[in-house]
Write a protein that holds these residues in place. Structure first.
Motif, PDB file in Angstrom:
ATOM      1  N   MET A   1       0.833  -1.211   0.000  1.00  0.00           N
ATOM      2  CA  MET A   1       0.000   0.000   0.000  1.00  0.00           C
ATOM      3  C   MET A   1       0.869   1.263   0.000  1.00  0.00           C
ATOM      4  N   TYR A   2       1.997   1.193   0.694  1.00  0.00           N
ATOM      5  CA  TYR A   2       2.922   2.332   0.756  1.00  0.00           C
ATOM      6  C   TYR A   2       3.440   2.678  -0.630  1.00  0.00           C
ATOM      7  N   THR A   3       3.775   1.634  -1.427  1.00  0.00           N
ATOM      8  CA  THR A   3       4.317   1.869  -2.768  1.00  0.00           C
ATOM      9  C   THR A   3       3.288   2.528  -3.667  1.00  0.00           C
ATOM     10  N   ILE A   4       2.033   2.092  -3.569  1.00  0.00           N
ATOM     11  CA  ILE A   4       0.967   2.692  -4.379  1.00  0.00           C
ATOM     12  C   ILE A   4       0.758   4.154  -3.980  1.00  0.00           C
ATOM     13  N   LEU A   5       0.786   4.444  -2.666  1.00  0.00           N
ATOM     14  CA  LEU A   5       0.651   5.819  -2.188  1.00  0.00           C
ATOM     15  C   LEU A   5       1.818   6.677  -2.690  1.00  0.00           C
ATOM     16  N   LEU A   6       3.017   6.099  -2.652  1.00  0.00           N
ATOM     17  CA  LEU A   6       4.206   6.812  -3.118  1.00  0.00           C
ATOM     18  C   LEU A   6       4.080   7.125  -4.610  1.00  0.00           C
ATOM     19  N   LEU A   7       3.559   6.173  -5.368  1.00  0.00           N
ATOM     20  CA  LEU A   7       3.344   6.390  -6.789  1.00  0.00           C
ATOM     21  C   LEU A   7       2.388   7.556  -7.026  1.00  0.00           C
ATOM     22  N   LEU A   8       1.287   7.575  -6.286  1.00  0.00           N
ATOM     23  CA  LEU A   8       0.306   8.652  -6.429  1.00  0.00           C
ATOM     24  C   LEU A   8       0.926  10.005  -6.098  1.00  0.00           C
ATOM     25  N   LEU A   9       1.757  10.052  -5.050  1.00  0.00           N
ATOM     26  CA  LEU A   9       2.423  11.298  -4.672  1.00  0.00           C
ATOM     27  C   LEU A   9       3.377  11.772  -5.768  1.00  0.00           C
ATOM     28  N   CYS A  10       4.086  10.825  -6.401  1.00  0.00           N
ATOM     29  CA  CYS A  10       5.007  11.184  -7.481  1.00  0.00           C
ATOM     30  C   CYS A  10       4.258  11.725  -8.692  1.00  0.00           C
ATOM     31  N   ILE A  11       3.115  11.119  -8.995  1.00  0.00           N
ATOM     32  CA  ILE A  11       2.302  11.602 -10.108  1.00  0.00           C
ATOM     33  C   ILE A  11       1.798  13.014  -9.827  1.00  0.00           C
ATOM     34  N   VAL A  12       1.345  13.246  -8.576  1.00  0.00           N
ATOM     35  CA  VAL A  12       0.910  14.582  -8.170  1.00  0.00           C
ATOM     36  C   VAL A  12       2.070  15.574  -8.278  1.00  0.00           C
ATOM     37  N   PHE A  13       3.262  15.139  -7.868  1.00  0.00           N
ATOM     38  CA  PHE A  13       4.443  16.000  -7.947  1.00  0.00           C
ATOM     39  C   PHE A  13       4.719  16.430  -9.394  1.00  0.00           C
ATOM     40  N   ILE A  14       4.663  15.472 -10.319  1.00  0.00           N
ATOM     41  CA  ILE A  14       4.908  15.780 -11.737  1.00  0.00           C
ATOM     42  C   ILE A  14       3.889  16.798 -12.244  1.00  0.00           C
ATOM     43  N   ILE A  15       2.625  16.557 -11.903  1.00  0.00           N
ATOM     44  CA  ILE A  15       1.555  17.443 -12.375  1.00  0.00           C
ATOM     45  C   ILE A  15       1.729  18.852 -11.815  1.00  0.00           C
ATOM     46  N   VAL A  16       1.938  18.947 -10.493  1.00  0.00           N
ATOM     47  CA  VAL A  16       2.059  20.259  -9.834  1.00  0.00           C
ATOM     48  C   VAL A  16       3.329  20.979 -10.281  1.00  0.00           C
ATOM     49  N   ALA A  17       4.452  20.245 -10.341  1.00  0.00           N
ATOM     50  CA  ALA A  17       5.732  20.865 -10.706  1.00  0.00           C
ATOM     51  C   ALA A  17       5.706  21.424 -12.122  1.00  0.00           C
ATOM     52  N   SER A  18       5.072  20.680 -13.054  1.00  0.00           N
ATOM     53  CA  SER A  18       5.097  21.100 -14.455  1.00  0.00           C
ATOM     54  C   SER A  18       3.994  22.084 -14.810  1.00  0.00           C
ATOM     55  N   THR A  19       2.950  22.174 -13.990  1.00  0.00           N
ATOM     56  CA  THR A  19       1.861  23.105 -14.293  1.00  0.00           C
ATOM     57  C   THR A  19       1.932  24.357 -13.423  1.00  0.00           C
ATOM     58  N   ARG A  20       1.919  24.180 -12.114  1.00  0.00           N
ATOM     59  CA  ARG A  20       1.904  25.335 -11.206  1.00  0.00           C
ATOM     60  C   ARG A  20       3.253  26.046 -11.150  1.00  0.00           C
ATOM     61  N   PHE A  21       4.346  25.257 -11.064  1.00  0.00           N
ATOM     62  CA  PHE A  21       5.670  25.855 -10.897  1.00  0.00           C
ATOM     63  C   PHE A  21       6.458  25.937 -12.206  1.00  0.00           C
ATOM     64  N   LYS A  22       5.824  25.543 -13.325  1.00  0.00           N
ATOM     65  CA  LYS A  22       6.408  25.687 -14.659  1.00  0.00           C
ATOM     66  C   LYS A  22       7.768  25.004 -14.808  1.00  0.00           C
ATOM     67  N   LEU A  23       8.016  23.955 -14.016  1.00  0.00           N
ATOM     68  CA  LEU A  23       9.264  23.208 -14.150  1.00  0.00           C
ATOM     69  C   LEU A  23       9.218  22.434 -15.459  1.00  0.00           C
ATOM     70  N   HIS A  24      10.334  22.422 -16.178  1.00  0.00           N
ATOM     71  CA  HIS A  24      10.374  21.706 -17.451  1.00  0.00           C
ATOM     72  C   HIS A  24      10.033  20.228 -17.221  1.00  0.00           C
ATOM     73  N   PRO A  25       9.172  19.647 -18.071  1.00  0.00           N
ATOM     74  CA  PRO A  25       8.770  18.242 -17.870  1.00  0.00           C
ATOM     75  C   PRO A  25       9.949  17.271 -17.766  1.00  0.00           C
ATOM     76  N   PHE A  26      11.037  17.552 -18.488  1.00  0.00           N
ATOM     77  CA  PHE A  26      12.210  16.684 -18.412  1.00  0.00           C
ATOM     78  C   PHE A  26      12.733  16.619 -16.976  1.00  0.00           C
ATOM     79  N   LEU A  27      12.855  17.784 -16.311  1.00  0.00           N
ATOM     80  CA  LEU A  27      13.356  17.826 -14.936  1.00  0.00           C
ATOM     81  C   LEU A  27      12.337  17.244 -13.959  1.00  0.00           C
ATOM     82  N   ALA A  28      11.052  17.501 -14.195  1.00  0.00           N
ATOM     83  CA  ALA A  28      10.009  16.978 -13.309  1.00  0.00           C
ATOM     84  C   ALA A  28       9.986  15.450 -13.329  1.00  0.00           C
ATOM     85  N   LEU A  29      10.093  14.875 -14.525  1.00  0.00           N
ATOM     86  CA  LEU A  29      10.092  13.419 -14.658  1.00  0.00           C
ATOM     87  C   LEU A  29      11.353  12.803 -14.056  1.00  0.00           C
TER      88      LEU A  29
END
Length: 444
Positions: free
Chosen positions: A1-29
């Protein structure tokens, strides 16, 4: 369950970093790959190796295809060939049916060709059609991407469905039949969605040319036949290679099959198309082939897409190393879900690690020993299970999927627009296909 939660957090991080904070998708990924690997307990030396392997293998598989495809697209655009094709298609289908045209062009192209390659090949034509019809690129691009995804995941001879049919012992003919019966109605729903979303999100199909400039392009443009050649020849070669590799060996097992296998390899086929595209200008000069000319422009565009695509491959590889599929099997396989079970497992794996083909093959391997217990012991039920897996593997295409970045980068979409159009569209495609498949299973 921890791994699935961690995955969800990473997906949220990619979305927030590349949309709200305008981080380049290459660096976000890349950052998400490192964070997931570290917090999931992957040894640091293995983590770096996994990221390198994922990045390298992804670029190795699609890098040259992207470069060759973009060069073909650039020569079609600069020579006016794309506008010649646009004029022809608009005369045939009418300006109000561009979404329908792109959806079905994508559908048929992706049966023999990988979705990524298909989008790259057809994208210049889509831009020209969209510009000529004065529509939003958001709608027509998503119609094209969903058409490509529909057949890529549910209709052989794409590798995923063929592999799943082999693993589950399903008859390939029935898989093709049910794949067509399921994916075409689902695609029609997606085309309606594409038209709707295109009316809400406007993306100008650059280059921004006036009607006079377009007419000027047409005056000096190559003929329709000449313009089609760089697109059609690679597709025909790849289709012939697919036929040659059928178990019945229609071209035998000798030199001809070997030759077709070579020229029909997507890399070789696209390179041939690239060379043919050099015949499109009225006069090919050295400047066009220089770093500051048409080739240089295409390579600059390709570099950005390749870097982002490679980073997405690295993220997907780190997720695969964490054995997400086992976790999903343990959490999902206990319910009595019938034909929806393979769909849900495939959808979970696809959403988690990005690759539709990997999701299809992994899911088929997971449910193969469960087939008798699930009641999938007839030829029809086995074929239906393959299509259910394919439907699941079509959703959800998002930040960890190389196809997501190909679609968004080639369509001038912001990341959040990609989620609202392409990602949402793949969810609609998958669930629409499953509803159709469920009805078919009840009738049969």
């Amino acid at each position: 369950m921890y791994t699935i939660l961690l995955l969800l957090l990473c997906i949220v991080f990619i979305i927030v970093a590349s949309t709200r904070f305008k981080l380049h998708p290459f660096l976000a990924l890349l950052a998400a790959s490192l964070l997931f690997g570290i917090f999931s307990g992957l040894p640091l030396d293995e983590l770096i190796k996994t990221i390198n392997d994922g990045f390298g293998s992804t670029i190795g598989g699609i890098g040259i295809i992207i470069i060759a495809g973009l060069i073909i697209g650039t020569f079609l655009e600069k020579s006016g060939g794309a506008y010649t094709l646009a004029n022809l298609v608009l005369k045939i289908i009418g300006p109000k049916r561009v979404h329908m045209a792109m959806g079905f062009i994508g559908y048929f192209v992706s049966i023999p060709v990988f979705a990524d390659s298909g989008f790259i090949i057809v994208s210049p034509l889509n831009r020209a059609l969209t510009k000529k019809a004065k529509l939003s690129l958001a709608g027509t691009a998503v119609a094209l991407s969903l058409g490509l995804m529909a057949s890529h995941t549910m209709v052989p001879p794409t590798p995923g469905p063929i592999a799943a049919a082999g693993i589950l012992g399903a008859d390939l003919g029935q898989v093709i039949l049910f794949g067509l019966m399921t994916s075409i109605p689902a695609l029609l729903v997606c085309i309606l969605f594409a038209k709707k979303i295109g009316s809400k999100i406007f993306i100008d199909p650059a280059p921004k040319l006036t009607e006079e400039q377009i007419n000027s392009q047409l005056e000096n443009a190559p003929s329709v036949f000449k313009s089609f050649i760089p697109i059609v020849v690679p597709i025909i070669l790849i289709v012939l290679r697919s036929f040659a590799e059928y178990p019945t060996m229609p071209f035998g097992d000798g030199t001809f099959k070997y030759a077709i296998g070579f020229v029909g390899n997507p890399v070789v086929a696209l390179l041939i198309g690239m060379v043919l595209s050099f015949t499109l200008p009225k006069k090919l000069d050295k400047e066009m082939l220089s770093t500051s000319g048409w080739i240089g422009e295409a390579l600059t565009s390709a570099a950005i897409i390749i870097l982002i695509t490679g980073a997405g491959g690295a993220f997907g590889k780190v997720l695969q190393t964490s054995d997400i599929s086992s976790l999903l099997e343990n959490n999902v396989s206990n319910g009595n879900l019938g034909i929806w079970l393979p769909f849900l497992i495939a959808a979970g794996i696809k959403t988690a690690q990005g690759s539709s083909t990997v999701a299809i093959i992994t899911t088929a391997s997971i449910i193969a020993p469960l087939m008798p217990a699930m009641g999938f012991d007839t030829e029809v039920s086995k074929a239906l299970a393959v299509i259910a897996i394919g439907a699941g593997a079509s959703l959800v295409s998002h930040a960890n999927d190389s196809f997501f970045w190909v679609v968004t980068q080639l369509s001038d979409m912001k990341v959040n627009q990609g989620y609202k159009t392409h990602s949402l569209g793949t969810a609609i495609l998958g669930f629409s296909a499953m509803i159709v498949l469920t009805i078919i299973s009840l009738i049969i």
